[in-house]
Design a protein around this motif. Structure first.
Motif, PDB file in Angstrom:
ATOM      1  N   ALA A 153      39.954  46.368  56.667  1.00 25.66           N
ATOM      2  CA  ALA A 153      39.952  45.926  55.436  1.00 25.66           C
ATOM      3  C   ALA A 153      38.786  44.713  55.006  1.00 25.66           C
ATOM      4  CB  ALA A 153      41.432  45.363  54.951  1.00 25.66           C
ATOM      5  N   GLU A 154      38.398  44.866  53.822  1.00 27.56           N
ATOM      6  CA  GLU A 154      37.294  43.882  53.660  1.00 27.56           C
ATOM      7  C   GLU A 154      37.904  43.211  52.462  1.00 27.56           C
ATOM      8  OE1 GLU A 154      33.263  43.905  51.207  1.00 27.56           O
ATOM      9  OE2 GLU A 154      32.886  44.880  53.270  1.00 27.56           O
ATOM     10  N   VAL A 155      38.136  41.655  52.680  1.00 34.41           N
ATOM     11  CA  VAL A 155      38.845  40.950  51.365  1.00 34.41           C
ATOM     12  C   VAL A 155      37.940  40.065  51.064  1.00 34.41           C
ATOM     13  CG1 VAL A 155      40.766  39.711  51.111  1.00 34.41           C
ATOM     14  CG2 VAL A 155      40.973  41.481  52.835  1.00 34.41           C
ATOM     15  N   ALA A 156      37.738  40.121  49.680  1.00 34.46           N
ATOM     16  CA  ALA A 156      37.195  38.730  49.033  1.00 34.46           C
ATOM     17  C   ALA A 156      38.257  37.897  48.190  1.00 34.46           C
ATOM     18  CB  ALA A 156      36.141  39.615  47.943  1.00 34.46           C
ATOM     19  N   TYR A 157      38.185  36.928  48.609  1.00 34.23           N
ATOM     20  CA  TYR A 157      38.945  35.818  48.096  1.00 34.23           C
ATOM     21  C   TYR A 157      38.511  35.248  46.858  1.00 34.23           C
ATOM     22  CZ  TYR A 157      41.078  36.394  52.612  1.00 34.23           C
ATOM     23  OH  TYR A 157      41.660  36.772  54.007  1.00 34.23           O
ATOM     24  N   LEU A 158      39.193  35.126  45.761  1.00 35.60           N
ATOM     25  CA  LEU A 158      38.893  34.268  44.756  1.00 35.60           C
ATOM     26  C   LEU A 158      37.637  34.877  44.078  1.00 35.60           C
ATOM     27  CD1 LEU A 158      40.344  30.802  45.400  1.00 35.60           C
ATOM     28  CD2 LEU A 158      41.404  32.505  43.844  1.00 35.60           C
ATOM     29  N   PRO A 159      37.362  36.250  44.007  1.00 31.33           N
ATOM     30  CA  PRO A 159      36.248  37.047  43.708  1.00 31.33           C
ATOM     31  C   PRO A 159      35.487  36.569  42.213  1.00 31.33           C
ATOM     32  CG  PRO A 159      37.829  38.603  43.299  1.00 31.33           C
ATOM     33  CD  PRO A 159      38.438  37.294  43.963  1.00 31.33           C
ATOM     34  N   ASP A 160      36.194  36.263  41.214  1.00 31.45           N
ATOM     35  CA  ASP A 160      35.798  36.101  40.136  1.00 31.45           C
ATOM     36  C   ASP A 160      36.109  34.522  39.800  1.00 31.45           C
ATOM     37  OD1 ASP A 160      35.129  35.907  37.441  1.00 31.45           O
ATOM     38  OD2 ASP A 160      35.837  37.738  36.909  1.00 31.45           O
ATOM     39  N   GLY A 161      35.315  33.401  39.572  1.00 31.18           N
ATOM     40  CA  GLY A 161      35.416  32.361  39.216  1.00 31.18           C
ATOM     41  C   GLY A 161      36.045  32.295  37.783  1.00 31.18           C
ATOM     42  N   ASP A 162      35.688  32.997  36.924  1.00 25.54           N
ATOM     43  CA  ASP A 162      36.179  33.265  35.664  1.00 25.54           C
ATOM     44  C   ASP A 162      37.555  33.522  35.168  1.00 25.54           C
ATOM     45  OD1 ASP A 162      33.820  31.812  34.784  1.00 25.54           O
ATOM     46  OD2 ASP A 162      33.052  33.714  34.251  1.00 25.54           O
ATOM     47  N   ASP A 163      38.048  34.431  36.554  1.00 24.68           N
ATOM     48  CA  ASP A 163      39.494  34.869  36.320  1.00 24.68           C
ATOM     49  C   ASP A 163      40.560  34.297  37.592  1.00 24.68           C
ATOM     50  OD1 ASP A 163      41.808  36.473  36.066  1.00 24.68           O
ATOM     51  OD2 ASP A 163      40.612  38.306  36.150  1.00 24.68           O
ATOM     52  N   PRO A 164      40.965  33.172  37.317  1.00 26.19           N
ATOM     53  CA  PRO A 164      41.648  32.430  38.439  1.00 26.19           C
ATOM     54  C   PRO A 164      42.964  33.313  38.824  1.00 26.19           C
ATOM     55  CG  PRO A 164      42.294  31.288  36.490  1.00 26.19           C
ATOM     56  CD  PRO A 164      41.046  32.319  36.091  1.00 26.19           C
TER      57      PRO A 164
END
Length: 198
Positions: free
Chosen positions: A92-103
């Motif tokens: 699994a490749e996980v991106a944490y909090l990938p969109d600063g405009d969408d908390p």
């Protein structure tokens, strides 16, 4: 709203292997532990991507006004997805909090190839399926030092594998308190309210 949302039309007919692996992992994670069993998350599966979203309608505002327990609950669901994928032999490749405009978009998960189906992942997957909440009081015993050492080592290994994950925008906001104010030290009750003066 359903706990899992698909964005592709006709998904039930043409599911890619990646989409199938994500769906099975998300289904395995639906019973992840959460604050008072609120399950404050929503999964959105779009092709080969699963999005983990905070569900603010399930946030317990009276005991969790800043959403910390909601976020921890969502982290447990994400952990369960990662374990389920590993148990099925999927990296699994996980991106944490990938969109600063969408908390509320806490993470995205993409299958990233194959991994060996290790015994540890299999044990964790089995444990996930039989885990139950136990609200009995804890025993009045110290935790053995060897167990604490294993927990510390696991936490350190996790931090090395996900650099930067703990220091997202929500983490900075929690340190400063609601609306950016610095939190006071101590019990949080003004001295005057306790009869100790201002």
């Amino acid at each position: 709203m359903a706990a899992i949302q698909y964005t592709d039309r006709g998904t039930a007919v043409r599911v890619s292997p990646a989409g199938r692996a994500l769906t099975e992992a998300v289904l395995a994670a639906l019973d992840a532990p959460s604050i008072l069993n609120t399950q404050p998350w929503r999964w959105r599966i779009d092709g080969d991507t699963a999005q983990l979203r905070a569900d603010r309608s399930r946030q317990l505002a009276t005991i969790d006004p800043d959403g910390r327990l909601l976020t921890l609950s969502c982290g447990a669901a994400l952990h369960h997805v990662r374990v389920a994928l590993a148990a099925d032999g999927v990296a699994a490749e996980v991106a944490y909090l990938p969109d600063g405009d969408d908390p509320d978009l806490l993470a995205t998960v993409h299958p990233a190839g194959a991994v060996e189906r290790g015994a540890q992942a299999q044990r964790l997957r089995r444990a996930m399926s039989i885990r139950r909440t136990d609200r009995r009081p804890f025993a009045d015993q110290d935790v053995p030092e060897a167990a604490l050492d294993r927990l510390r080592a696991a936490a350190a290994a996790r931090r090395r594998s996900a650099p930067g994950a703990p220091a997202g925008p929500g983490r900075r906001r929690r340190r400063r308190g609601p609306r950016g104010r610095r939190r006071a030290r101590g019990p949080g009750v003004p001295g005057g309210a306790r009869g100790l003066g201002p």
